[in-house]
Design a protein around this motif. Structure first.
Motif, PDB file in Angstrom:
ATOM      1  N   UNK A   1       0.833  -1.209   0.000  1.00 49.63           N
ATOM      2  CA  UNK A   1       0.000   0.000   0.000  1.00 49.63           C
ATOM      3  C   UNK A   1       0.864   1.255   0.000  1.00 49.63           C
ATOM      4  N   UNK A   2       2.012   1.195   0.689  1.00 45.54           N
ATOM      5  CA  UNK A   2       2.911   2.346   0.731  1.00 45.54           C
ATOM      6  C   UNK A   2       3.313   2.799  -0.659  1.00 45.54           C
ATOM      7  N   UNK A   3       3.653   1.831  -1.527  1.00 48.19           N
ATOM      8  CA  UNK A   3       4.072   2.182  -2.884  1.00 48.19           C
ATOM      9  C   UNK A   3       2.930   2.858  -3.644  1.00 48.19           C
ATOM     10  N   UNK A   4       1.706   2.363  -3.439  1.00 47.95           N
ATOM     11  CA  UNK A   4       0.554   2.946  -4.141  1.00 47.95           C
ATOM     12  C   UNK A   4       0.329   4.385  -3.661  1.00 47.95           C
ATOM     13  N   UNK A   5       0.366   4.549  -2.340  1.00 47.51           N
ATOM     14  CA  UNK A   5       0.165   5.897  -1.787  1.00 47.51           C
ATOM     15  C   UNK A   5       1.279   6.827  -2.268  1.00 47.51           C
ATOM     16  N   UNK A   6       2.501   6.300  -2.267  1.00 49.15           N
ATOM     17  CA  UNK A   6       3.624   7.094  -2.759  1.00 49.15           C
ATOM     18  C   UNK A   6       3.383   7.527  -4.205  1.00 49.15           C
ATOM     19  N   UNK A   7       2.922   6.591  -5.016  1.00 50.91           N
ATOM     20  CA  UNK A   7       2.644   6.892  -6.423  1.00 50.91           C
ATOM     21  C   UNK A   7       1.619   8.002  -6.579  1.00 50.91           C
ATOM     22  N   UNK A   8       0.612   7.941  -5.727  1.00 47.08           N
ATOM     23  CA  UNK A   8      -0.412   8.994  -5.794  1.00 47.08           C
ATOM     24  C   UNK A   8       0.200  10.355  -5.441  1.00 47.08           C
ATOM     25  N   UNK A   9       0.966  10.367  -4.347  1.00 45.34           N
ATOM     26  CA  UNK A   9       1.572  11.629  -3.917  1.00 45.34           C
ATOM     27  C   UNK A   9       2.468  12.173  -5.021  1.00 45.34           C
ATOM     28  N   UNK A  10       3.329  11.296  -5.542  1.00 47.83           N
ATOM     29  CA  UNK A  10       4.291  11.734  -6.540  1.00 47.83           C
ATOM     30  C   UNK A  10       3.593  12.307  -7.772  1.00 47.83           C
ATOM     31  N   UNK A  11       2.583  11.606  -8.228  1.00 47.91           N
ATOM     32  CA  UNK A  11       1.937  12.025  -9.476  1.00 47.91           C
ATOM     33  C   UNK A  11       1.087  13.281  -9.326  1.00 47.91           C
ATOM     34  N   UNK A  12       0.482  13.445  -8.153  1.00 47.98           N
ATOM     35  CA  UNK A  12      -0.508  14.512  -8.054  1.00 47.98           C
ATOM     36  C   UNK A  12      -0.044  15.721  -7.256  1.00 47.98           C
ATOM     37  N   UNK A  13       1.180  15.690  -6.734  1.00 47.40           N
ATOM     38  CA  UNK A  13       1.610  16.799  -5.860  1.00 47.40           C
ATOM     39  C   UNK A  13       1.575  18.179  -6.552  1.00 47.40           C
ATOM     40  N   UNK A  14       1.885  18.261  -7.864  1.00 49.02           N
ATOM     41  CA  UNK A  14       1.800  19.604  -8.480  1.00 49.02           C
ATOM     42  C   UNK A  14       0.396  20.192  -8.397  1.00 49.02           C
TER      43      UNK A  14
END
Lengths: 272, 373
Positions: free
Chosen positions: A140-153
């Motif tokens: 789940x950490x990787x998925x959450x990380x992916x969300x943060x990384x992709x949508x932070x802008x």
């Protein structure tokens, strides 16, 4: 009311046409599919089946909520610092924020797969020092990380926009009336930047909760979000009716949560 | 009652991008005074205000508040409050919360906040406005909220940065009176910044005329008007005819081709000086009865009086009179001894006080208009 000229009346026409064709009609189709069975007969079966997806819904909302909150915690101070820099630094920082968005989301996510894999870049690097490979992908950490990384802008930009427009004399005025840095932040900057926080929250939360690609690639098939469930019904099972009812419920839940967020912020000018 | 110095500025210099905005400025302000910094934009008046408020530190020199050096003391620790030019009210708070802001920061108990805010609303005549949205108020009302928000903290000094500039003329006059009354009622030192000389003269106990980062003159409004220290002040405050002259001896000044009895003394015999004659202090008489004789070149009707330009030997005088005269008429001028003010020569000598450019401007404008027609 003032009479509108012909030009004024037709100016909105292209968008209205667009909205009708690509938003309203497809929505109607979704509703139609959600309440019919494979033979086109009216039915509640799809809605009843949704009970099986309770877990998936909860996990989706949980992960996206965590991702959005972490994104907010990272973005807010960053946007604040950025708004205080010189114009030249602001431009450079803004470009750095936007830079990843020049690349396609799928490519970005795919590259994170390579970085986080069992034999990926990070684990290879750690191996040099004799450290056991970490299990990153498929968590789940990787998925959450992916969300943060992709949508932070999408979080930084609206917050920054609002902050950079706060009148400097309001900040001086707060200091003048006795506020130190912290009190100024709490009583003036935070409330005035709320509209940016809300739109950032929406723009990160909504795509996160409905994503299927990030969870597929970084979740390694072990994390199923509601987006994956919809995609599976549509692409694999060819059960458009169930897919449509899942989509419908997702939309309604997002709508409700956004109304809650807006009410919570106490700003009724904004709806979603 | 002996009044103490509350603010002292000592040899303040401030530079922005290598340009001196304040140049070795020193000034002291007494407790309870209504002081006005008067000057055109860029003269350093707002910079001085920001130094006192603490938004700016001087490059050299010190600010003393009640004898304490203020270097390094942030704005929120100074017993000074500011009324900003655009009021800077918090748009996310209503009238009540805006005024309560400083009290909340100071963690004053709620009952006391209510009492003090209500009292302030009464002072600025805004009873019943508690729940109003500040962004929906008129300029004058916003101004009052800003005043209440600052005064509720009972500052020792209130700084006002061109607070009336955004108001229309009538409202501005009302607010001038109201500010003056509030200052009298509260006894707080007001430091007011404006570029409007009329505002400065009508409101202040003391006027500080500034130009190019330097104080040109400090004095009561009457002193500033009647005894300007140099050509800049004479020109900036009201209208002035400023002529080159020579002090022949005490009480005898020579200019415009003859000598006049005057009330000034203490100059070297034969010293070159600037002579100021206010337009309203000149009497127009029949040509053969005047001390000077000249031709009327322009007449402008301004309601209360006429503004007349008279050419005397090439120097154009401005004269204000309630009698009508015709262009081309030859008139005599009488200048009484108390109408003549003698100033030492300064770097501003010769720059101001000749109205030939005044009539030229009008001529040029007429020509342009005719061409356009």
């Amino acid at each position: 009311m003032k009479k509108r000229s012909f030009a004024q009346r037709i100016a909105g026409a292209p968008y209205i046409l667009w909205a009708a064709l690509f938003i309203v009609i497809p929505m109607a189709i979704v509703v139609y599919y959600a309440f019919t069975d494979a033979n086109g007969q009216f039915s509640f079966d799809n809605i009843k089946q949704l009970a099986d997806y309770k877990e998936t819904f909860l996990i989706s909302f949980e992960y996206s909520f965590i991702a959005t909150v972490i994104t907010l915690i990272i973005s807010y101070p960053f946007a604040y610092l950025m708004s205080k820099k010189s114009a030249a630094s602001q431009r450079i920082m803004m470009m750095l924020v936007m830079l990843p968005m020049w690349m396609n989301l799928l490519i970005r996510t795919y590259s994170w797969m390579n970085i986080l894999e069992r034999n990926g870049i990070i684990n290879n690097f750690l191996e040099q020092f004799g450290i056991e490979p970490l299990k990153m992908i498929g968590t789940p950490g990787a998925v959450i990380f992916g969300m943060i990384y992709n949508y932070i802008p999408y979080m930084i930009i609206p917050i920054y926009n609002v902050m950079s427009k706060i009148d400097k004399s309001l900040l001086e005025s707060a200091e003048d009336l006795g506020s130190n840095g912290l009190s100024k932040l709490r009583r003036v900057i935070l409330p005035l930047s709320m509209p940016g926080v809300i739109s950032g929250f929406t723009m990160v939360f909504v795509p996160s909760v409905s994503t299927f690609y990030i969870s597929q690639k970084l979740g390694g098939g072990k994390v199923m979000l509601i987006g994956d469930a919809i995609e599976r019904q549509m692409q694999t099972s060819y059960n458009y009716n169930l897919g449509a009812s899942l989509s419908l419920v997702l939309m309604i839940v997002i709508l409700i949560s956004m109304i809650v967020v807006n009410r919570f912020a106490g700003d009724d000018d904004l709806l979603i | 009652m002996e009044k103490n110095t509350i603010i002292e500025l000592k040899n303040i210099t401030v530079e922005f991008d290598g340009e001196k905005v304040l140049d070795d400025m020193s000034l002291s302000i007494r407790d309870g005074e209504f002081v006005t910094f008067l000057g055109s934009s860029g003269c350093g008046k707002t910079t001085t205000l920001r130094l006192i408020a603490g938004f700016l530190e001087p490059d050299s020199g010190e600010v003393f508040f009640d004898g304490k050096n203020m270097r390094g003391v942030p704005p929120y620790k100074r017993e000074v409050n500011t009324i900003f030019q655009r009021y800077a009210l918090f748009p996310h708070y209503n009238v009540y919360e805006n005024i309560a802001y400083g009290l909340r920061v100071r963690k004053v108990p709620e009952a006391q906040i209510k009492e003090q805010v209500t009292e302030m609303l009464r002072l600025v005549n805004l009873q019943g406005f508690e729940k109003r949205n500040v962004t929906k108020l008129s300029g004058g009302q916003q101004q009052r909220v800003a005043i209440a928000r600052a005064l509720v903290l009972k500052p020792k000094i209130l700084l006002l940065d061109e607070p009336l500039a955004a108001l229309d003329l009538k409202l501005r006059k009302d607010m001038q009176n109201e500010l003056k009354n509030i200052q009298k009622q509260t006894g707080i030192t007001f430091i007011f910044v404006t570029h409007d000389q009329e505002e400065a003269l009508s409101m202040s106990d003391t006027v500080v005329v500034m130009n190019e980062g330097k104080i040109q003159q400090i004095g009561s409004p009457i002193d500033i008007y009647n005894e300007p220290e140099n050509a800049f002040v004479a020109d900036f405050i009201g209208e002035s005819n400023i002529l080159d002259g020579i002090m022949k001896s005490d009480y005898n000044a020579c200019f415009a081709g003859r000598c006049f009895p005057c009330l000034d003394k203490g100059f070297e015999p034969g010293e070159e000086v600037d002579i100021v004659v206010r337009p309203e202090d000149v009497d127009i008489v029949k040509a053969d009865q005047g001390m000077l004789r000249g031709t009327v070149t322009s007449v402008t009707f301004l309601g209360v009086h006429f503004e007349i330009i008279v050419d005397i030997g090439g120097f154009k005088w401005m004269i204000q009179t309630t009698d009508e005269h015709k262009e081309g008429e030859v008139v005599g001028l009488v200048i009484e001894p108390d109408a003549i003010h003698v100033m030492k020569k300064s770097k501003y000598s010769g720059q101001f006080g000749d109205y030939s450019s005044y009539s030229d401007e009008i001529d040029t404008l007429n020509v342009i208009e005719e061409e356009e027609n």
